[in-house]
Enzyme design. Structure first.
Site, PDB file in Angstrom:
ATOM      1  N   ASP A  16       0.872  -1.172   0.000  1.00 29.21           N
ATOM      2  CA  ASP A  16       0.000   0.000   0.000  1.00 29.21           C
ATOM      3  C   ASP A  16       0.911   1.225   0.000  1.00 29.21           C
ATOM      4  O   ASP A  16       1.424   1.632   1.044  1.00 29.21           O
ATOM      5  CB  ASP A  16      -0.899  -0.006   1.233  1.00 29.21           C
ATOM      6  CG  ASP A  16      -1.840   1.188   1.268  1.00 29.21           C
ATOM      7  OD1 ASP A  16      -2.245   1.663   0.188  1.00 29.21           O
ATOM      8  OD2 ASP A  16      -2.176   1.642   2.377  1.00 29.21           O
ATOM      9  N   GLU A  76      -1.688  -1.316  -4.824  1.00 31.85           N
ATOM     10  CA  GLU A  76      -2.960  -0.623  -5.033  1.00 31.85           C
ATOM     11  C   GLU A  76      -2.787   0.467  -6.089  1.00 31.85           C
ATOM     12  O   GLU A  76      -1.797   1.196  -6.087  1.00 31.85           O
ATOM     13  CB  GLU A  76      -3.433  -0.002  -3.722  1.00 31.85           C
ATOM     14  CG  GLU A  76      -4.792   0.661  -3.829  1.00 31.85           C
ATOM     15  CD  GLU A  76      -5.283   1.183  -2.494  1.00 31.85           C
ATOM     16  OE1 GLU A  76      -6.461   0.971  -2.196  1.00 31.85           O
ATOM     17  OE2 GLU A  76      -4.489   1.797  -1.753  1.00 31.85           O
ATOM     18  N   ASP A 148      -2.136   1.092   7.133  1.00 31.17           N
ATOM     19  CA  ASP A 148      -1.434   0.850   5.872  1.00 31.17           C
ATOM     20  C   ASP A 148      -0.994  -0.608   5.761  1.00 31.17           C
ATOM     21  O   ASP A 148      -1.068  -1.206   4.686  1.00 31.17           O
ATOM     22  CB  ASP A 148      -0.225   1.781   5.751  1.00 31.17           C
ATOM     23  CG  ASP A 148      -0.639   3.235   5.850  1.00 31.17           C
ATOM     24  OD1 ASP A 148      -1.112   3.779   4.845  1.00 31.17           O
ATOM     25  OD2 ASP A 148      -0.516   3.807   6.943  1.00 31.17           O
TER      26      ASP A 148
END
Length: 175
Positions: A16, A76, A148
């Site tokens: 992430d 992502e 995260d």
């Protein structure tokens, strides 16, 4: 009669990306079974110049890659927000997140935030608390210390569920 194929566990790194904190999560997937391996975050010094912060993110991810030796990685996709400068900086952190695994020969898949939420929660518009609650069910041994890191585990889970199609798309692009 031939024997059924043996499924080998595959180690997956979810990332992430973020400039202040880049989350990472490692799982193993074997068929539909998921096993938590590790998670954490890389937190560069915010007082450093941008290039130095990006370098710290790279060094942190390189350590994760060396320690956990994943076979595949997923990141992502970036969403565009109203602050163009922030979006560009996030894009730079995302570039590092994609580069680190690529430098060691690992294919990197990308997933939209809504697909990640839909895969883990069942709905494309879930909040972080719902994701963390579902992670406790899917990966009971996981105790991510940051949102995260939790998001990175969700990205890895998404890749475990969608990896066949994602890898075919990657191979088609590379051909």
């Amino acid at each position: 009669m031939s024997a059924p194929p043996i499924r080998q566990p595959i180690r997956i790194l979810g990332i992430d990306p973020g400039l202040r904190r880049t989350g990472w999560g490692v799982i193993e997937s074997c068929g539909n079974r998921l096993v938590f391996i590790g998670c954490g975050s890389v937190e560069p010094d915010n007082d450093l110049p941008l290039a130095s912060r990006l370098l710290e993110i790279h060094h942190g991810l390189a350590k994760v890659l060396a320690e956990f030796v994943p076979a595949e990685a997923a990141v992502e996709q970036t969403f565009v927000n109203k602050d163009a400068g922030a979006t560009l900086k996030l894009g730079q952190a995302r570039g590092i997140a994609m580069l680190a695994p690529a430098l060691v020969g690992i294919a990197v898949a990308e997933y939209a935030p809504n697909l990640i939420k839909k895969t883990v929660i069942g709905a494309g518009h879930a909040d972080k608390a719902q994701i963390q609650m579902m992670l406790k069910i899917l990966l009971p041994k996981a105790e991510p210390k940051t949102a995260d890191a939790a998001d990175a585990l969700a990205i890895a889970i998404t890749h475990a569920h969608h990896r066949g199609g994602a890898l075919l798309r990657l191979k088609a692009v590379q051909a």
